[in-house]
Scaffold this motif. Sequence first.
Motif, mmCIF file in Angstrom:
data_model
loop_
_atom_site.group_PDB
_atom_site.id
_atom_site.type_symbol
_atom_site.label_atom_id
_atom_site.label_comp_id
_atom_site.label_asym_id
_atom_site.label_seq_id
_atom_site.Cartn_x
_atom_site.Cartn_y
_atom_site.Cartn_z
ATOM 1 N N ALA A 1 121.541 51.775 58.018
ATOM 2 C CA ALA A 1 122.955 52.042 57.738
ATOM 3 C C ALA A 1 123.300 51.765 56.279
ATOM 4 O O ALA A 1 124.182 52.409 55.705
ATOM 5 C CB ALA A 1 123.831 51.198 58.661
ATOM 6 N N GLN A 2 122.602 50.827 55.669
ATOM 7 C CA GLN A 2 122.812 50.560 54.242
ATOM 8 C C GLN A 2 122.268 51.689 53.384
ATOM 9 O O GLN A 2 122.879 52.101 52.401
ATOM 10 C CB GLN A 2 122.104 49.254 53.845
ATOM 11 C CG GLN A 2 122.975 48.015 53.970
ATOM 12 C CD GLN A 2 122.265 46.791 53.431
ATOM 13 O OE1 GLN A 2 121.069 46.597 53.669
ATOM 14 N NE2 GLN A 2 122.991 45.949 52.721
ATOM 15 N N ALA A 3 121.095 52.210 53.783
ATOM 16 C CA ALA A 3 120.443 53.258 52.994
ATOM 17 C C ALA A 3 121.171 54.593 53.112
ATOM 18 O O ALA A 3 121.237 55.353 52.147
ATOM 19 C CB ALA A 3 118.993 53.400 53.437
ATOM 20 N N TRP A 4 121.702 54.891 54.311
ATOM 21 C CA TRP A 4 122.438 56.142 54.536
ATOM 22 C C TRP A 4 123.810 55.798 55.102
ATOM 23 O O TRP A 4 124.051 55.897 56.307
ATOM 24 C CB TRP A 4 121.679 57.043 55.515
ATOM 25 C CG TRP A 4 120.486 57.715 54.897
ATOM 26 C CD1 TRP A 4 120.503 58.830 54.114
ATOM 27 C CD2 TRP A 4 119.111 57.329 55.008
ATOM 28 N NE1 TRP A 4 119.224 59.174 53.737
ATOM 29 C CE2 TRP A 4 118.348 58.266 54.270
ATOM 30 C CE3 TRP A 4 118.456 56.281 55.663
ATOM 31 C CZ2 TRP A 4 116.962 58.191 54.165
ATOM 32 C CZ3 TRP A 4 117.076 56.202 55.561
ATOM 33 C CH2 TRP A 4 116.343 57.145 54.811
ATOM 34 N N PRO A 5 124.751 55.368 54.250
ATOM 35 C CA PRO A 5 126.044 54.878 54.744
ATOM 36 C C PRO A 5 127.026 55.966 55.164
ATOM 37 O O PRO A 5 127.986 55.686 55.875
ATOM 38 C CB PRO A 5 126.587 54.093 53.538
ATOM 39 C CG PRO A 5 125.961 54.752 52.352
ATOM 40 C CD PRO A 5 124.614 55.223 52.793
ATOM 41 N N ALA A 6 126.799 57.213 54.749
ATOM 42 C CA ALA A 6 127.781 58.268 55.016
ATOM 43 C C ALA A 6 127.857 58.590 56.501
ATOM 44 O O ALA A 6 126.841 58.610 57.199
ATOM 45 C CB ALA A 6 127.426 59.525 54.229
ATOM 46 N N LEU B 1 110.022 54.571 55.255
ATOM 47 C CA LEU B 1 110.857 54.904 54.098
ATOM 48 C C LEU B 1 111.645 53.689 53.626
ATOM 49 O O LEU B 1 111.763 53.432 52.419
ATOM 50 C CB LEU B 1 111.819 56.040 54.448
ATOM 51 C CG LEU B 1 111.207 57.431 54.617
ATOM 52 C CD1 LEU B 1 112.258 58.408 55.125
ATOM 53 C CD2 LEU B 1 110.625 57.923 53.301
ATOM 54 N N LEU B 2 112.198 52.936 54.554
ATOM 55 C CA LEU B 2 112.988 51.766 54.194
ATOM 56 C C LEU B 2 112.128 50.693 53.535
ATOM 57 O O LEU B 2 112.581 49.995 52.624
ATOM 58 C CB LEU B 2 113.678 51.199 55.444
ATOM 59 C CG LEU B 2 114.751 52.100 56.061
ATOM 60 C CD1 LEU B 2 115.183 51.557 57.417
ATOM 61 C CD2 LEU B 2 115.955 52.221 55.136
ATOM 62 N N VAL C 1 117.719 58.702 46.137
ATOM 63 C CA VAL C 1 117.298 60.089 45.880
ATOM 64 C C VAL C 1 115.861 60.297 46.335
ATOM 65 O O VAL C 1 115.537 61.306 46.978
ATOM 66 C CB VAL C 1 117.442 60.427 44.378
ATOM 67 C CG1 VAL C 1 116.872 61.804 44.078
ATOM 68 C CG2 VAL C 1 118.911 60.354 43.968
ATOM 69 N N GLU C 2 114.992 59.335 46.021
ATOM 70 C CA GLU C 2 113.587 59.445 46.422
ATOM 71 C C GLU C 2 113.439 59.400 47.943
ATOM 72 O O GLU C 2 112.648 60.151 48.523
ATOM 73 C CB GLU C 2 112.760 58.323 45.795
ATOM 74 C CG GLU C 2 112.567 58.448 44.300
ATOM 75 C CD GLU C 2 113.773 57.917 43.525
ATOM 76 O OE1 GLU C 2 114.734 57.418 44.167
ATOM 77 O OE2 GLU C 2 113.771 58.013 42.281
ATOM 78 N N ARG C 3 114.228 58.540 48.594
ATOM 79 C CA ARG C 3 114.165 58.467 50.069
ATOM 80 C C ARG C 3 114.546 59.801 50.686
ATOM 81 O O ARG C 3 113.902 60.277 51.631
ATOM 82 C CB ARG C 3 115.094 57.360 50.589
ATOM 83 C CG ARG C 3 114.437 56.010 50.740
ATOM 84 C CD ARG C 3 115.276 55.096 51.618
ATOM 85 N NE ARG C 3 116.638 54.983 51.146
ATOM 86 C CZ ARG C 3 117.072 54.046 50.323
ATOM 87 N NH1 ARG C 3 116.239 53.138 49.843
ATOM 88 N NH2 ARG C 3 118.339 54.012 49.953
#
Length: 348
Positions: A95-100, A119-120, A127-129
Amino acid sequence: MTDHPLTASAWGDDYRDWLAELKQRVERSRQRAAASANRELVSLYWQIGRDILERQQRRGWGAKVVDQLARDLKAAFPDMRGFSPRNLKYMRALAQAWPAPGFVQQPAAQLPWFHLCTLLDRVKGAVERDWYAAKAMEHGWSRNVLTMQIETAAHLRAGSAITNFSERLPPPQSDLAREVLKDPYIFDFLGLTEDAQERDIEQALTRHITRFLLELGAGFAFVGRQYRLEVAGDEFLIDLLFYHLKLRCYVVVELKTTPFRPEYAGQLNFYLSAVDAQIKAPEDQPTIGLLLCREKNRLVAEYALRGMANPMGVAQYQLMREVPASLEARLPSADQIETELRMDLRDG
């Protein structure tokens, strides 16, 4: 009298075709069901991670709330795996990495859970993720392949070769072709040293063709090594010949164990003309070439490609993977290793 079961062949071609179609339909349905279940699971994990984040931020709850939540969820759903403290922390990180809120529509939401954990763990930049998530989804990378692509910095190498594609190919084809080529290519899986000769490298690449195709990228089909061409009675041998399924064209790969020289581009240009004349079908796109050299001077390569009539690129290759500078500084020296070995032998 009992009826004996008949084989599929006894019902004729119509039955066999129908059976094959049904098998494909069942398999597609199973794949869609598995993908749908995975999306639901990843969506649930993202929501749980978002809730943990919000409550920790709004109520000031510390890390211990994760341990308590793990115990309570395990007690409530004893037959369901995935509610360990470690996994809940991954949900929070997700949720931190993809908050939208639109996360469920992104490529990452379509990946298996352990791909996302990889990935995490391994990719810090957003951007790289997103790049690795999109490529993993597009090409169907396994978790091991994803890990290998991250370790070799595929996002920095993709589309980095020097090419003349923008001048020699129409825009849609030129953009696709440029993305297909990398720089550098990493052949550390061959187990060869830097003094390996061209034939040694070619033989090793064809022995390890699966890994070689993986390093080349999705869409490459191997046609042959030392592929023979005859022009006006003279014989010429192409190092490696491929066909790219997405680009719909042949790809000639020439391997050089020396730094790039302008005359290499001329040789490759001749091979491309010969392949277009003798092998290329009318429906195929123009053949493209790739010169793989031990090293290159970028400006020299750019000048050389400007004068070539056929589309081609130049890239380097590495037989051994380079150690990142940040890690190299932390590695022990040869003297330190030797000293530690002597101490171990003495103590033993």
